[in-house]
Design a protein around this motif. Structure first.
Motif, PDB file in Angstrom:
ATOM      1  N   LEU A 276       0.736  -1.283  -0.031  1.00 17.39           N
ATOM      2  CA  LEU A 276      -0.024   0.009  -0.194  1.00 17.39           C
ATOM      3  C   LEU A 276       0.848   1.460   0.027  1.00 17.39           C
ATOM      4  N   ALA A 277       2.073   1.122   0.068  1.00 15.04           N
ATOM      5  CA  ALA A 277       3.079   2.331   0.295  1.00 15.04           C
ATOM      6  C   ALA A 277       2.799   3.224  -0.967  1.00 15.04           C
ATOM      7  N   GLY A 278       2.262   2.793  -2.035  1.00 11.53           N
ATOM      8  CA  GLY A 278       2.424   3.546  -3.288  1.00 11.53           C
ATOM      9  C   GLY A 278       1.229   4.388  -3.573  1.00 11.53           C
ATOM     10  N   TYR A 279       0.246   4.326  -2.553  1.00 15.17           N
ATOM     11  CA  TYR A 279      -0.846   4.778  -2.652  1.00 15.17           C
ATOM     12  C   TYR A 279      -0.944   6.300  -1.979  1.00 15.17           C
ATOM     13  N   ALA A 280      -1.199   7.465  -2.628  1.00 15.07           N
ATOM     14  CA  ALA A 280      -1.287   8.631  -2.139  1.00 15.07           C
ATOM     15  C   ALA A 280      -2.240   8.933  -1.140  1.00 15.07           C
ATOM     16  N   ARG A 281      -3.442   8.504  -1.414  1.00 16.53           N
ATOM     17  CA  ARG A 281      -4.692   8.725  -0.480  1.00 16.53           C
ATOM     18  C   ARG A 281      -5.466   7.234  -0.089  1.00 16.53           C
ATOM     19  N   ILE A 282      -5.391   6.815   0.975  1.00 10.12           N
ATOM     20  CA  ILE A 282      -6.236   5.643   1.517  1.00 10.12           C
ATOM     21  C   ILE A 282      -7.345   6.110   2.770  1.00 10.12           C
ATOM     22  N   GLY A 283      -8.760   5.460   2.115  1.00 11.43           N
ATOM     23  CA  GLY A 283      -9.673   5.682   3.064  1.00 11.43           C
ATOM     24  C   GLY A 283      -9.980   4.406   3.676  1.00 11.43           C
ATOM     25  N   VAL A 284     -10.683   4.668   5.051  1.00  9.13           N
ATOM     26  CA  VAL A 284     -10.674   3.476   6.010  1.00  9.13           C
ATOM     27  C   VAL A 284     -12.290   3.602   6.528  1.00  9.13           C
ATOM     28  N   THR A 285     -12.862   2.460   6.407  1.00 13.65           N
ATOM     29  CA  THR A 285     -14.346   2.303   7.044  1.00 13.65           C
ATOM     30  C   THR A 285     -14.343   1.185   7.611  1.00 13.65           C
ATOM     31  N   ALA A 286     -15.465   1.035   8.591  1.00 13.08           N
ATOM     32  CA  ALA A 286     -15.433  -0.343   9.233  1.00 13.08           C
ATOM     33  C   ALA A 286     -17.083  -0.731   9.521  1.00 13.08           C
ATOM     34  N   GLY A 287     -17.362  -1.983   9.514  1.00 11.14           N
ATOM     35  CA  GLY A 287     -18.454  -2.525   9.861  1.00 11.14           C
ATOM     36  C   GLY A 287     -19.294  -1.826  11.026  1.00 11.14           C
ATOM     37  N   ALA A 288     -20.617  -2.148  11.336  1.00  6.30           N
ATOM     38  CA  ALA A 288     -21.263  -1.794  12.507  1.00  6.30           C
ATOM     39  C   ALA A 288     -20.853  -2.548  13.648  1.00  6.30           C
ATOM     40  N   SER A 289     -20.040  -3.919  13.510  1.00  9.79           N
ATOM     41  CA  SER A 289     -19.851  -4.650  14.755  1.00  9.79           C
ATOM     42  C   SER A 289     -18.290  -4.639  14.885  1.00  9.79           C
ATOM     43  N   THR A 290     -17.655  -3.704  14.215  1.00 14.79           N
ATOM     44  CA  THR A 290     -16.304  -3.575  14.616  1.00 14.79           C
ATOM     45  C   THR A 290     -15.643  -2.556  15.599  1.00 14.79           C
ATOM     46  N   PRO A 291     -15.113  -3.199  16.627  1.00 14.48           N
ATOM     47  CA  PRO A 291     -14.715  -2.238  17.775  1.00 14.48           C
ATOM     48  C   PRO A 291     -13.587  -1.031  17.361  1.00 14.48           C
ATOM     49  N   ARG A 292     -13.521  -0.165  17.992  1.00 16.38           N
ATOM     50  CA  ARG A 292     -12.687   1.080  17.663  1.00 16.38           C
ATOM     51  C   ARG A 292     -11.202   0.550  17.813  1.00 16.38           C
ATOM     52  N   SER A 293     -11.125  -0.223  18.718  1.00 21.46           N
ATOM     53  CA  SER A 293      -9.705  -0.634  19.117  1.00 21.46           C
ATOM     54  C   SER A 293      -8.997  -1.503  17.729  1.00 21.46           C
ATOM     55  N   LEU A 294      -9.842  -2.104  16.939  1.00 31.03           N
ATOM     56  CA  LEU A 294      -9.284  -2.711  15.750  1.00 31.03           C
ATOM     57  C   LEU A 294      -8.853  -1.651  14.697  1.00 31.03           C
ATOM     58  N   ILE A 295      -9.981  -0.711  14.662  1.00 32.99           N
ATOM     59  CA  ILE A 295      -9.887   0.239  13.581  1.00 32.99           C
ATOM     60  C   ILE A 295      -8.596   1.098  13.954  1.00 32.99           C
ATOM     61  N   GLU A 296      -8.494   1.509  15.292  1.00 35.19           N
ATOM     62  CA  GLU A 296      -7.277   2.097  15.548  1.00 35.19           C
ATOM     63  C   GLU A 296      -5.832   1.393  15.181  1.00 35.19           C
ATOM     64  N   LYS A 297      -5.842   0.138  15.436  1.00 35.37           N
ATOM     65  CA  LYS A 297      -4.613  -0.590  14.939  1.00 35.37           C
ATOM     66  C   LYS A 297      -4.440  -0.493  13.450  1.00 35.37           C
ATOM     67  N   VAL A 298      -5.505  -0.519  12.477  1.00 32.53           N
ATOM     68  CA  VAL A 298      -5.229  -0.268  11.206  1.00 32.53           C
ATOM     69  C   VAL A 298      -4.716   1.067  10.914  1.00 32.53           C
ATOM     70  N   LEU A 299      -5.437   1.974  11.664  1.00 37.85           N
ATOM     71  CA  LEU A 299      -4.931   3.332  11.294  1.00 37.85           C
ATOM     72  C   LEU A 299      -3.479   3.441  11.632  1.00 37.85           C
ATOM     73  N   ASP A 300      -3.023   3.147  12.753  1.00 37.73           N
ATOM     74  CA  ASP A 300      -1.509   3.073  13.180  1.00 37.73           C
ATOM     75  C   ASP A 300      -0.658   2.116  12.133  1.00 37.73           C
ATOM     76  N   GLY A 301      -1.283   1.272  11.567  1.00 34.49           N
ATOM     77  CA  GLY A 301      -0.223   0.602  10.569  1.00 34.49           C
ATOM     78  C   GLY A 301      -0.104   1.104   9.396  1.00 34.49           C
ATOM     79  N   LEU A 302      -1.145   2.172   8.999  1.00 31.23           N
ATOM     80  CA  LEU A 302      -1.093   2.541   7.698  1.00 31.23           C
ATOM     81  C   LEU A 302      -0.308   4.082   8.132  1.00 31.23           C
ATOM     82  N   ALA A 303      -0.367   4.408   9.361  1.00 26.58           N
ATOM     83  CA  ALA A 303       0.397   5.699   9.538  1.00 26.58           C
ATOM     84  C   ALA A 303       1.838   5.276   9.431  1.00 26.58           C
ATOM     85  N   ALA A 304       2.099   4.208   9.906  1.00 24.31           N
ATOM     86  CA  ALA A 304       3.734   3.796   9.838  1.00 24.31           C
ATOM     87  C   ALA A 304       4.503   3.953   8.531  1.00 24.31           C
ATOM     88  N   LEU A 305       3.682   3.768   7.580  1.00 24.09           N
ATOM     89  CA  LEU A 305       3.998   3.985   6.060  1.00 24.09           C
ATOM     90  C   LEU A 305       4.514   5.298   5.832  1.00 24.09           C
TER      91      LEU A 305
END
Length: 282
Positions: A253-282
């Motif tokens: 995913l490093a080559g993408y300039a803009r990445i959007g993130v959404t999540a299902g209605a049963s997804t806890p915030r903690s899992l979303i945050e970890k995905v955001l952290d992973g993307l931020a590390a790029l």
């Protein structure tokens, strides 16, 4: 790289309410066993957390001993299962999503006069099983206009059209309009799709048009999350449905300039945050 998180990502009202009720019960049960009949929501990480707290998941009412607490999941249960639970003298805590409960009652009111229920949804989904149990004069579950057409609707017969609460409203409205246009059917259309689902899907569509890649976070067995990923893919935007950040091929995913993130209605915030952290590390 810019990462954009959808405002509606994560728990919906019904899921949040169900888990709050279960959390409150855990604190007040005073040692009395707590059961859930099927997964309270469709997220394996959340279910694992509750199992570690001693909550037992049962697959049949007979597995719940008399006197124990049993929590009805957010998706609801069938009328027959609820009757079986009451006959066992267990302590029922109903955590059915209010939107699902409303849909059940609407179907029970309108599909009880000789009308056949036509339900737009997933035949094997627990919510659907609960909804159709309120139709006393037959039902047909379909997931496409082609499947409905093949069912063979009878001119002059009375029908009730409804949908699983997390279905795509645009598709449902097109189906309803098609039935009305025929002119030879007596069709009552029920509004059973949750507004939160509509808003989440609309936001995902808009975000997908503005980014180069989309990540949809949520359980692989979550119907609303799978539909969210489909809605995004329908916009032509590359998309990846993941349960956790470990499922995300970050190096690709490093080559993408803009990445959007959404999540299902049963997804806890903690899992979303970890995905955001992973993307931020790029």
């Amino acid at each position: 790289m810019e990462v954009v998180l959808a405002e509606t990502a994560g728990f919906c009202m019904g899921v949040d309410l169900a888990l709050r009720r279960l959390d409150k019960l855990i604190l007040s049960a005073e040692g009395c066993p707590i059961y859930i009949l099927g997964p309270i929501i469709h997220n394996p990480q959340v279910l694992k957390r509750y199992a570690e707290k001693g909550v037992v998941m049962a697959t049949d009412p007979s597995e719940v001993p008399a006197g124990a607490f049993v929590v009805i999941r957010a998706h609801g249960i069938t009328r027959q299962v609820e009757e079986a639970l009451r006959a066992r003298r267990v302590k029922i805590k109903d955590a059915t999503c209010p939107r699902v409960k409303k849909a059940q009652l609407l179907i029970g009111r309108h599909a009880d006069d000789g009308s056949e229920l036509l339900l737009y949804g997933e035949a094997d989904h627990p919510e659907v099983a609960g909804l159709v149990s309120y139709a006393r004069n037959g039902y047909f579950v379909f997931d496409s206009e082609e499947a409905l057409a093949a069912h063979g609707l009878v001119p002059g017969k009375r029908y009730v059209l409804a949908a699983q609460t997390t279905q795509d409203r645009v598709h449902f409205e097109r189906i309803a309009a098609g039935l009305k246009e025929r002119g030879d059917l007596d069709v009552t259309v029920l509004e059973t799709i949750c507004d939160a689902t509509k808003l989440r899907q609309a936001e995902a569509k808009e975000l997908a048009r503005k980014v180069d890649f989309m990540v949809v976070v949520g359980g692989y067995n979550s119907g609303n999350t799978r539909r969210l990923a489909q809605v995004v893919s329908d916009q032509g935007t590359p998309c990846r449905h993941v349960e956790t950040v470990d499922d995300l091929p970050l190096e690709d995913l490093a080559g993408y300039a803009r990445i959007g993130v959404t999540a299902g209605a049963s997804t806890p915030r903690s899992l979303i945050e970890k995905v955001l952290d992973g993307l931020a590390a790029l």
